[in-house]
Design a protein around this motif. Structure first.
Motif, PDB file in Angstrom:
ATOM      1  N   LEU A   1       0.906  -1.201  -0.046  1.00 61.41           N
ATOM      2  CA  LEU A   1       0.147  -0.025  -0.184  1.00 61.41           C
ATOM      3  C   LEU A   1       0.858   1.154   0.168  1.00 61.41           C
ATOM      4  O   LEU A   1       1.740   1.475   0.531  1.00 61.41           O
ATOM      5  CB  LEU A   1      -0.852   0.079   1.414  1.00 61.41           C
ATOM      6  N   ASP A   2       0.294   2.098  -0.702  1.00 64.27           N
ATOM      7  CA  ASP A   2       0.906   3.613  -0.678  1.00 64.27           C
ATOM      8  C   ASP A   2       0.482   4.194   0.251  1.00 64.27           C
ATOM      9  O   ASP A   2      -0.803   3.702   1.002  1.00 64.27           O
ATOM     10  CB  ASP A   2       0.914   4.389  -2.219  1.00 64.27           C
ATOM     11  N   GLU A   3       0.784   5.679   0.708  1.00 66.02           N
ATOM     12  CA  GLU A   3       0.084   6.397   1.836  1.00 66.02           C
ATOM     13  C   GLU A   3      -1.470   6.345   1.627  1.00 66.02           C
ATOM     14  O   GLU A   3      -2.259   6.289   2.343  1.00 66.02           O
ATOM     15  CB  GLU A   3       0.545   7.643   1.930  1.00 66.02           C
ATOM     16  N   GLU A   4      -1.825   6.961   0.396  1.00 65.14           N
ATOM     17  CA  GLU A   4      -3.498   6.956   0.175  1.00 65.14           C
ATOM     18  C   GLU A   4      -4.156   5.697   0.399  1.00 65.14           C
ATOM     19  O   GLU A   4      -5.038   5.722   1.173  1.00 65.14           O
ATOM     20  CB  GLU A   4      -3.551   7.362  -1.298  1.00 65.14           C
ATOM     21  N   LYS A   5      -3.618   4.423  -0.159  1.00 69.50           N
ATOM     22  CA  LYS A   5      -4.446   3.250   0.068  1.00 69.50           C
ATOM     23  C   LYS A   5      -4.227   2.732   1.403  1.00 69.50           C
ATOM     24  O   LYS A   5      -5.079   2.112   2.003  1.00 69.50           O
ATOM     25  CB  LYS A   5      -3.813   2.111  -0.877  1.00 69.50           C
ATOM     26  N   ARG A   6      -3.059   2.977   2.091  1.00 65.77           N
ATOM     27  CA  ARG A   6      -2.919   2.738   3.503  1.00 65.77           C
ATOM     28  C   ARG A   6      -3.961   3.126   4.222  1.00 65.77           C
ATOM     29  O   ARG A   6      -4.495   2.676   5.218  1.00 65.77           O
ATOM     30  CB  ARG A   6      -1.698   3.030   3.860  1.00 65.77           C
ATOM     31  N   ALA A   7      -4.175   4.677   4.141  1.00 63.43           N
ATOM     32  CA  ALA A   7      -5.079   5.395   4.939  1.00 63.43           C
ATOM     33  C   ALA A   7      -6.530   4.763   4.799  1.00 63.43           C
ATOM     34  O   ALA A   7      -7.383   4.507   5.824  1.00 63.43           O
ATOM     35  CB  ALA A   7      -5.273   6.814   4.502  1.00 63.43           C
ATOM     36  N   GLN A   8      -7.021   4.378   3.432  1.00 61.01           N
ATOM     37  CA  GLN A   8      -8.244   3.762   3.335  1.00 61.01           C
ATOM     38  C   GLN A   8      -8.437   2.733   3.892  1.00 61.01           C
ATOM     39  O   GLN A   8      -9.362   1.930   4.653  1.00 61.01           O
ATOM     40  CB  GLN A   8      -8.238   3.537   1.851  1.00 61.01           C
ATOM     41  N   GLU A   9      -7.180   1.403   4.116  1.00 56.77           N
ATOM     42  CA  GLU A   9      -7.160   0.270   4.905  1.00 56.77           C
ATOM     43  C   GLU A   9      -7.349   0.561   6.416  1.00 56.77           C
ATOM     44  O   GLU A   9      -8.058  -0.284   7.026  1.00 56.77           O
ATOM     45  CB  GLU A   9      -6.143  -0.530   4.402  1.00 56.77           C
ATOM     46  N   ILE A  10      -6.447   1.536   6.928  1.00 60.50           N
ATOM     47  CA  ILE A  10      -6.781   1.584   8.385  1.00 60.50           C
ATOM     48  C   ILE A  10      -8.042   2.160   8.625  1.00 60.50           C
ATOM     49  O   ILE A  10      -8.840   1.606   9.776  1.00 60.50           O
ATOM     50  CB  ILE A  10      -5.670   2.495   8.717  1.00 60.50           C
ATOM     51  N   LYS A  11      -8.695   2.676   7.872  1.00 59.68           N
ATOM     52  CA  LYS A  11     -10.007   3.415   7.982  1.00 59.68           C
ATOM     53  C   LYS A  11     -11.094   2.212   8.059  1.00 59.68           C
ATOM     54  O   LYS A  11     -12.023   2.327   8.703  1.00 59.68           O
ATOM     55  CB  LYS A  11     -10.513   4.138   6.893  1.00 59.68           C
ATOM     56  N   ARG A  12     -10.787   1.283   7.179  1.00 56.83           N
ATOM     57  CA  ARG A  12     -11.644  -0.015   7.158  1.00 56.83           C
ATOM     58  C   ARG A  12     -11.195  -0.877   8.309  1.00 56.83           C
ATOM     59  O   ARG A  12     -12.469  -0.981   9.070  1.00 56.83           O
ATOM     60  CB  ARG A  12     -11.275  -0.818   5.920  1.00 56.83           C
ATOM     61  N   MET A  13     -10.057  -1.023   8.827  1.00 58.30           N
ATOM     62  CA  MET A  13      -9.982  -1.536  10.127  1.00 58.30           C
ATOM     63  C   MET A  13     -10.584  -0.647  11.218  1.00 58.30           C
ATOM     64  O   MET A  13     -11.083  -1.123  12.040  1.00 58.30           O
ATOM     65  CB  MET A  13      -8.447  -1.718  10.392  1.00 58.30           C
ATOM     66  N   LEU A  14     -10.486   0.639  11.091  1.00 59.69           N
ATOM     67  CA  LEU A  14     -11.167   1.463  12.438  1.00 59.69           C
ATOM     68  C   LEU A  14     -12.884   1.521  12.316  1.00 59.69           C
ATOM     69  O   LEU A  14     -13.356   1.393  13.154  1.00 59.69           O
ATOM     70  CB  LEU A  14     -10.758   3.000  12.417  1.00 59.69           C
ATOM     71  N   GLY A  15     -13.187   1.488  10.962  1.00 54.65           N
ATOM     72  CA  GLY A  15     -14.573   1.488  11.000  1.00 54.65           C
ATOM     73  C   GLY A  15     -15.039   2.861  10.810  1.00 54.65           C
ATOM     74  O   GLY A  15     -16.630   2.940  10.849  1.00 54.65           O
ATOM     75  N   SER A  16     -14.307   3.834  10.733  1.00 59.34           N
ATOM     76  CA  SER A  16     -14.966   5.048  10.830  1.00 59.34           C
ATOM     77  C   SER A  16     -14.070   6.285  10.542  1.00 59.34           C
ATOM     78  O   SER A  16     -12.809   6.282  10.782  1.00 59.34           O
ATOM     79  CB  SER A  16     -15.468   5.646  12.412  1.00 59.34           C
ATOM     80  N   ASP A  17     -14.232   7.310   9.616  1.00 52.09           N
ATOM     81  CA  ASP A  17     -13.483   8.207   9.228  1.00 52.09           C
ATOM     82  C   ASP A  17     -13.039   9.279  10.398  1.00 52.09           C
ATOM     83  O   ASP A  17     -12.041   9.883  10.418  1.00 52.09           O
ATOM     84  CB  ASP A  17     -14.112   9.026   8.071  1.00 52.09           C
ATOM     85  N   ALA A  18     -14.052   9.477  11.296  1.00 54.63           N
ATOM     86  CA  ALA A  18     -13.852  10.245  12.626  1.00 54.63           C
ATOM     87  C   ALA A  18     -12.715   9.686  13.355  1.00 54.63           C
ATOM     88  O   ALA A  18     -11.961  10.733  13.835  1.00 54.63           O
ATOM     89  CB  ALA A  18     -15.324  10.318  13.268  1.00 54.63           C
ATOM     90  N   VAL A  19     -12.670   8.460  13.473  1.00 55.89           N
ATOM     91  CA  VAL A  19     -11.673   7.835  14.375  1.00 55.89           C
ATOM     92  C   VAL A  19     -10.157   8.181  13.529  1.00 55.89           C
ATOM     93  O   VAL A  19      -9.378   8.303  14.207  1.00 55.89           O
ATOM     94  CB  VAL A  19     -12.133   6.397  14.627  1.00 55.89           C
ATOM     95  N   LEU A  20     -10.210   7.937  12.522  1.00 56.62           N
ATOM     96  CA  LEU A  20      -8.928   7.996  11.871  1.00 56.62           C
ATOM     97  C   LEU A  20      -8.630   9.175  11.719  1.00 56.62           C
ATOM     98  O   LEU A  20      -7.304   9.750  11.900  1.00 56.62           O
ATOM     99  CB  LEU A  20      -9.153   7.454  10.208  1.00 56.62           C
TER     100      LEU A  20
END
Length: 507
Positions: A483-502
């Motif tokens: 993952l590059d930085e952009e896709k990595r942020a999307q994956e962590i967002k999926r793991m967190l389940g929320s944009d707000a938490v990220l």
């Protein structure tokens, strides 16, 4: 480079992963993905090469490129990048280093010097009776002393078995019976070639006997003919005397020739042949049914007699030898025990530092107890602990939860690892919140000195990664993407389940 590093893994064909390349960082490598996509399958190649796991399919092909810091000239393996591969087709599994086939044991031994693999439920090992002993022996590098001890221990068991199961008088009686059989066979000294020769000569002798009987009949008949010719000679005049003399000369010559042949044939001793054949038949009845069987049994008698002599010798000197072996066992068992106790102290010192970092409040102790000699020496070691300060220590297996055991196992492993590569397969199961943060910080700290590869479901760990890989499963098979930085942020967002938490974490 001064430490080992896995450069890459290539899955040519493993379950639904085909032609997958993964290039690892020297620091913290994180593998994430939805449940069921096969994250842990990626780590199978390490487990197979280390000899601690079996493949999940009957046919696969994978390889790993690893940079190692030392030379192994005995295997033509030298520092730098080396290729370790594993191929299985049906029941045949082939291990290779740099394209050359090696036994599984050698490949596993070499790699285990650099790689520590912590798989799901590895903490269950703490519950196994001999895990702590093996753990302390590995920590203190007790292999040579343990090898020596076990050599004497095996000898000790053999002597004890002889003393309890066998009687010296019975062994001597068995030996006497064997030696009697050996002497009987050696007296005849049979061979396949001689038996064949005896058969040929006996056939000739039998035919010769028939010839003698026939010649004797002819001699008797010739004698009668001679008498008749003399009677005829008396009755005839001199005119026929020459013819009768010629006839008499012919008969006499025939008789002389036949007698000469009989004398020659009788010099052939058929009785001696029959006696030798009788000896062979007797051996075959007792130790046959063929002369080949007799010879095979003779060789087995020799081997068995040697073994019996050795056992008799051991029994005759058993008490003295047993005491000598026990002294050696005590010596090496004491060395092992002392070394294990020293190792336990060092491990505990390191353990408390790592356990604090992992938010694990746990008092720990290695309890040693002397027991009868066994495969591991004379130590019984149990891991005692308490999660409450001041409370009586109890066996860890009885008081620790699954999450605590997992972190406890991780802290122990970190306490003994000295160099190389740490691979973790979902060690964060049952961990969340503050403990998850602590675990992420610990893995990041460890990755400064060791290459770390971890399969995780914790976003706290994923955020700390130097390289982040995500595993996906499609209709076309499994995929592993860096993952590059952009896709990595999307994956962590999926793991967190929320944009707000990220967003909160990023702020």
């Amino acid at each position: 480079m001064n430490r080992a590093q896995i450069v890459s893994v290539h899955l040519h064909d493993y379950l639904y992963f085909r032609d997958i390349d993964i290039f690892f960082d020297s620091g913290l490598n994180v593998i994430t993905g939805e449940t069921g996509v096969g994250k842990s399958l990626i780590l199978d190649v390490f487990g197979i090469l280390l000899g601690i796991a079996n493949g999940r399919v009957d046919s696969y092909n994978a390889e790993m490129v690893m940079d190692i810091p030392v030379d192994y000239p005995e295997y033509d393996v030298f520092s730098g990048e080396n290729v370790f591969s594993i191929t299985k087709k049906g029941n045949r599994t082939v291990f290779k280093i740099n394209g050359k086939v090696f036994p599984k044991k050698i490949v596993s031994k070499l790699l285990s010097e650099f790689i520590t693999l912590h798989r799901q439920n590895s903490h269950i090992k703490i519950l196994e009776p001999n895990f702590i002993l093996n753990f302390l022996d590995e920590t203190s590098n007790n292999f040579e002393d343990l090898k020596k001890y076990r050599e004497y221990f095996e000898r000790y068991k053999k002597i004890r078995k002889l003393l309890t199961e066998e009687s010296l008088s019975d062994l001597r009686e068995n030996l006497a019976e064997l030696e009697e059989k050996i002497i009987e066979i050696e007296k005849i000294s049979p061979s396949i070639e001689e038996e064949e020769k005896l058969k040929r000569e006996y056939d000739i002798a039998l035919k010769a006997q028939e010839t003698i009987e026939k010649y004797n009949y002819i001699l008797n008949s010739s004698e009668e003919i001679t008498e008749k010719l003399w009677e005829i000679k008396k009755m005839l005049n001199e005119k026929h005397e020459e013819s009768l003399n010629t006839a008499l000369d012919i008969i006499e010559t025939l008789k002389l020739d036949l007698q000469k042949e009989i004398d020659e044939i009788e010099s052939y001793d058929i009785k001696e042949l029959e006696e030798r054949i009788w000896d062979y038949n007797l051996l075959k009845r007792k130790y046959g049914p063929t002369i080949e069987d007799v010879i095979d049994n003779y060789e087995n008698f020799i081997k068995d007699s040697k073994k019996l002599k050795e056992r008799i010798k051991i029994l005759e000197n058993s008490n003295n030898e047993l005491e000598q072996v026990l002294n050696k066992m005590r010596k090496y068992a004491s060395l092992l025990s002392e070394s294990r106790k020293n190792a336990a102290k060092k491990v505990l010192e390191r353990f408390y530092r790592h356990s604090r970092d992992l938010n694990l409040s746990f008092e720990l102790k290695f309890q040693f107890e002397n027991v009868d000699f066994n495969y591991f020496g004379m130590d019984k070691v149990e891991l005692l602990g308490s999660a409450i300060k001041g409370e009586k220590l109890k066996p860890v297996k009885n008081i620790a939860s699954g999450g605590e055991l997992s972190r406890l196992m991780l802290a122990l492993e970190l306490s003994v690892v000295s160099d190389g590569i740490l691979i973790f397969d979902e060690i964060d199961a049952g961990i969340s919140g503050i403990t998850g943060n602590k675990l992420a910080e610990k893995l990041k700290e460890v990755s400064k000195n060791y290459q770390v590869i971890v399969v995780t479901h914790l976003p706290q760990v994923a955020i700390k990664a130097d390289k982040h890989f995500v595993v996906n499963k499609t209709d076309n098979g499994g995929k592993v993407c860096e993952l590059d930085e952009e896709k990595r942020a999307q994956e962590i967002k999926r793991m967190l389940g929320s944009d707000a938490v990220l967003k909160f974490i990023e702020e």
